[in-house]
Design a protein around this motif. Structure first.
Motif, PDB file in Angstrom:
ATOM      1  N   UNK A  43       0.833  -1.208   0.000  1.00 37.34           N
ATOM      2  CA  UNK A  43       0.000   0.000   0.000  1.00 37.34           C
ATOM      3  C   UNK A  43       0.867   1.257   0.000  1.00 37.34           C
ATOM      4  N   UNK A  44       1.877   1.278   0.855  1.00 32.95           N
ATOM      5  CA  UNK A  44       2.700   2.483   0.967  1.00 32.95           C
ATOM      6  C   UNK A  44       3.791   2.554  -0.099  1.00 32.95           C
ATOM      7  N   UNK A  45       4.132   1.412  -0.713  1.00 31.05           N
ATOM      8  CA  UNK A  45       5.030   1.447  -1.865  1.00 31.05           C
ATOM      9  C   UNK A  45       4.271   1.586  -3.178  1.00 31.05           C
ATOM     10  N   UNK A  46       2.941   1.494  -3.092  1.00 32.96           N
ATOM     11  CA  UNK A  46       2.077   1.587  -4.286  1.00 32.96           C
ATOM     12  C   UNK A  46       2.393   0.467  -5.273  1.00 32.96           C
ATOM     13  N   UNK A  47       2.381  -0.763  -4.762  1.00 36.82           N
ATOM     14  CA  UNK A  47       2.661  -1.933  -5.593  1.00 36.82           C
ATOM     15  C   UNK A  47       1.363  -2.668  -5.920  1.00 36.82           C
ATOM     16  N   UNK A  48       1.243  -3.190  -7.146  1.00 33.21           N
ATOM     17  CA  UNK A  48      -0.005  -3.827  -7.599  1.00 33.21           C
ATOM     18  C   UNK A  48      -0.135  -5.283  -7.134  1.00 33.21           C
ATOM     19  N   UNK A  93      -1.645  -0.139  -6.285  1.00 32.70           N
ATOM     20  CA  UNK A  93      -1.818  -0.453  -4.874  1.00 32.70           C
ATOM     21  C   UNK A  93      -2.468  -1.815  -4.722  1.00 32.70           C
ATOM     22  N   UNK A  94      -2.478  -2.369  -3.514  1.00 33.86           N
ATOM     23  CA  UNK A  94      -3.060  -3.702  -3.297  1.00 33.86           C
ATOM     24  C   UNK A  94      -4.577  -3.676  -3.247  1.00 33.86           C
ATOM     25  N   UNK A 123      -9.466  -2.970 -11.577  1.00 29.49           N
ATOM     26  CA  UNK A 123      -9.201  -1.589 -11.991  1.00 29.49           C
ATOM     27  C   UNK A 123      -8.506  -0.814 -10.883  1.00 29.49           C
ATOM     28  N   UNK A 124      -8.915  -1.057  -9.646  1.00 24.35           N
ATOM     29  CA  UNK A 124      -8.344  -0.316  -8.515  1.00 24.35           C
ATOM     30  C   UNK A 124      -6.867  -0.638  -8.312  1.00 24.35           C
ATOM     31  N   UNK A 141      -5.754  -1.368   1.758  1.00 26.87           N
ATOM     32  CA  UNK A 141      -5.998  -1.824   0.391  1.00 26.87           C
ATOM     33  C   UNK A 141      -6.809  -0.760  -0.335  1.00 26.87           C
ATOM     34  N   UNK A 142      -6.644  -0.707  -1.653  1.00 27.91           N
ATOM     35  CA  UNK A 142      -7.390   0.268  -2.458  1.00 27.91           C
ATOM     36  C   UNK A 142      -8.865  -0.122  -2.613  1.00 27.91           C
TER      37      UNK A 142
END
Length: 553
Positions: free
Chosen positions: A91-96, A162-163, A154-155, A127-128
């Motif tokens: 979440x804080x690294x913005x990883x999918x 983000x996760x 999509x999110x 989480x997104x």
């Protein structure tokens, strides 16, 4: 053949349409229909991992390898909660990261049924998007299931990635697999809005009107830095650019940021009047404290969410946009801007600090181990990716590395550092070597990363073992507590040798300077892998070596 569970088949079909090619799968009966589908699907490669906490970080490491979404699938119950640390980091690294959890039917929650707890939204707020899929019985429920999966997928890519969490209730029977093919599901594609270039260009022009402009680059993925190298070089001609090795993919020595900040102390001449902060977190506490004292006339935050992440406490503007795009816009606006005296001032002190750093010869310590490790990398012309553990390790890397550093700096936890490196190495096992520099507590806490059938020979680990949390010996005042070593720093006498024997990893060790040099040769020239070099040092000596280092500036 695929599962008979419709929600599982809808999910699998949409994962394929989304282009998901990698999934980390964990054992369990409730999630077995999902795992079966993922393994049966020719478009998805599955990586079995037993420990869910490690699995989450291995999947995170895989997202770093290709900058593409990776799924991690867990069974019901507390298995889901074990991926929470990796989700927070993503979440804080913005990883999918796509977390898929099997769940028990809603009617059995709170009824003392095994492996049953409240799983819907269990990973929020980190989480997104959280969705719980229905078990469809009609066309409207099938449409609902399709819509929820589309929303989640999509999110995962929206606003810089983000996760997301997709929760899948599954009723018994679980083990029927007689569906010939996946359904042809409708994929709904989202097109995000673009940055307002005109306004950003105006802000860039205003920014360069300052006499003392400074740009701080927080943690960025190497693809963004690599694509922005020319733009960053243009910016350096007219502004002071501060970047740790978490945001620097050029092959050059690390900026001596903390060293310079010690040298300039409270001299106001070095304080910016215009500041822009782009990217994720920075390691240097000194830098954060320095910039919090600088009340700039213009202080801009850049992130893709448009969040007011006011790290330096004086924000005046927020640009919602990608780091790469905004860096490019600001670089384009440098044409005709003259180099400021402020830039020359910082260049001179950086050069002075680099010269001092080159003359320092530390005592045998973790400082010497990391310094020698990077010198040997240069000498051997080693080509590989660098992963660092948090705490002391990454701080040493930011002194001596001359290449980009991967590190779980989203929440700065010690858990998962090794698993993340393992995930990246597995994803790139036929392409490049991966080097992980990690402290002892981080390593032993995450040792299940090595309990992995997919462990690849391209992984090399430099383990810095000083018998506990070495950073706690560097915190002034903590030595007054009689419980520092036993309880706070978690003193131990463990070694990785037995772990290496268990997992068929080549083991090397060093207890002094001579053994360090000799075994680093073997470490970089091992004919087979994975390989681990464990460097044993003394925590007090490590703290003193670091103190001596900074006293030179």
């Amino acid at each position: 053949m695929y599962s008979t569970k419709e929600n599982v088949n809808i999910l699998t079909a949409l994962l394929v349409k989304e282009g998901i090619t990698k999934a980390v799968v964990c054992p369990g009966s409730r999630n077995s229909p999902i795992v079966h589908n993922l393994c049966a699907c020719p478009d998805i490669e599955c990586y079995p991992v037993t420990d869910e906490r490690s699995a989450g970080f291995i999947a995170l490491g895989m997202t770093l390898a290709d900058n593409e979404p990776v799924a991690v699938c867990v069974t019901s119950g507390s298995a889901l909660l074990n991926v929470a640390p990796a989700v927070a980091e993503a979440f804080y690294q913005k990883r999918p990261l796509i977390v898929i959890s099997a769940d028990r039917p809603a009617q059995w929650i709170d009824q003392q049924d095994g492996q049953t707890l409240h799983q819907h939204r269990a990973l929020e707020p980190n989480v997104r998007k959280s969705v719980t899929l229905p078990e469809p019985h009609n066309d409207e429920e099938r449409w609902h299931c399709n819509r929820l999966v589309n929303e989640a997928l999509n999110a995962v890519r929206l606003n810089g990635s983000g996760p997301v969490h997709i929760n899948v209730p599954i009723t018994e029977p679980l083990f029927d697999y007689d569906v010939l093919q996946l359904p042809d599901e409708r994929r709904t594609v989202l097109y995000p809005a673009v940055t307002d270039d005109t306004r950003v260009y105006e802000m860039a022009a205003d920014f360069f009107c300052g006499e003392k402009p400074m740009i701080v680059l927080g943690q960025l993925i190497p693809e963004v830095v690599g694509n922005s190298l020319e733009a960053i070089e243009e910016l350096k001609k007219v502004a002071v650019v501060i970047q740790e090795k978490l945001a620097d993919d050029s092959i050059c020595p690390a900026q001596p940021i903390d060293e310079v900040l010690k040298m300039i102390s409270d001299d106001s001449a070095y304080r910016p009047d215009h500041l822009i902060y782009i990217g994720g977190t920075i390691v240097s506490k000194r830098l954060r404290q320095f910039l919090r004292k600088c009340e700039c006339r213009m202080s801009i935050i850049v992130n893709e969410e448009g969040n007011c992440c006011d790290t330096f406490m004086h924000a005046t503007d927020i640009i919602q946009g990608s780091a790469e795009e905004v860096i490019g816009i600001f670089a384009n606006e440098t044409e005709g801007v003259e180099k400021k005296d402020f830039v020359t001032l910082w260049d001179e002190v950086f050069d002075k600090a680099k010269t001092i750093r080159e003359t320092i010869k530390p005592r045998f310590s973790q400082l010497l181990a990391v310094k020698t490790f990077h010198e040997k990398m240069r000498e051997e012309a080693v080509d590989g990716e660098l992963f660092y553990g948090n705490s002391s390790a990454v701080r040493l890397g930011n002194i001596f590395s001359d290449q980009y550093i991967y590190v779980n700096r989203g929440v700065n936890g010690i858990e998962g550092s090794l698993s993340t490196a393992v995930g990246y190495a597995v994803a790139h096992q036929d392409e490049e070597d991966v080097y992980c520099v990690i402290g002892d507590l981080s390593f032993f806490y995450d040792q299940n990363a090595l309990w992995n059938g997919a462990l690849s020979p391209n992984l090399s680990i430099l383990l810095l073992n000083n018998g506990g949390g070495g950073i706690f010996h560097q915190l002034p005042g903590l030595e007054r507590s009689p419980y520092r070593d036993s309880a706070v720093a978690a003193h131990h006498t463990a070694s990785a040798e037995g772990i290496c024997q268990t997992h068929d990893i080549v083991y090397l060790s060093a207890h002094n300077e001579e053994e360090l040099y000799k075994n680093l040769d073997k470490f970089f020239n091992a004919e087979e892998g994975p390989v681990l070099l464990e460097v044993f040092t003394n925590a007090e000596e490590d703290a003193q070596a670091l103190k001596d280092y900074y006293q030179a500036f």
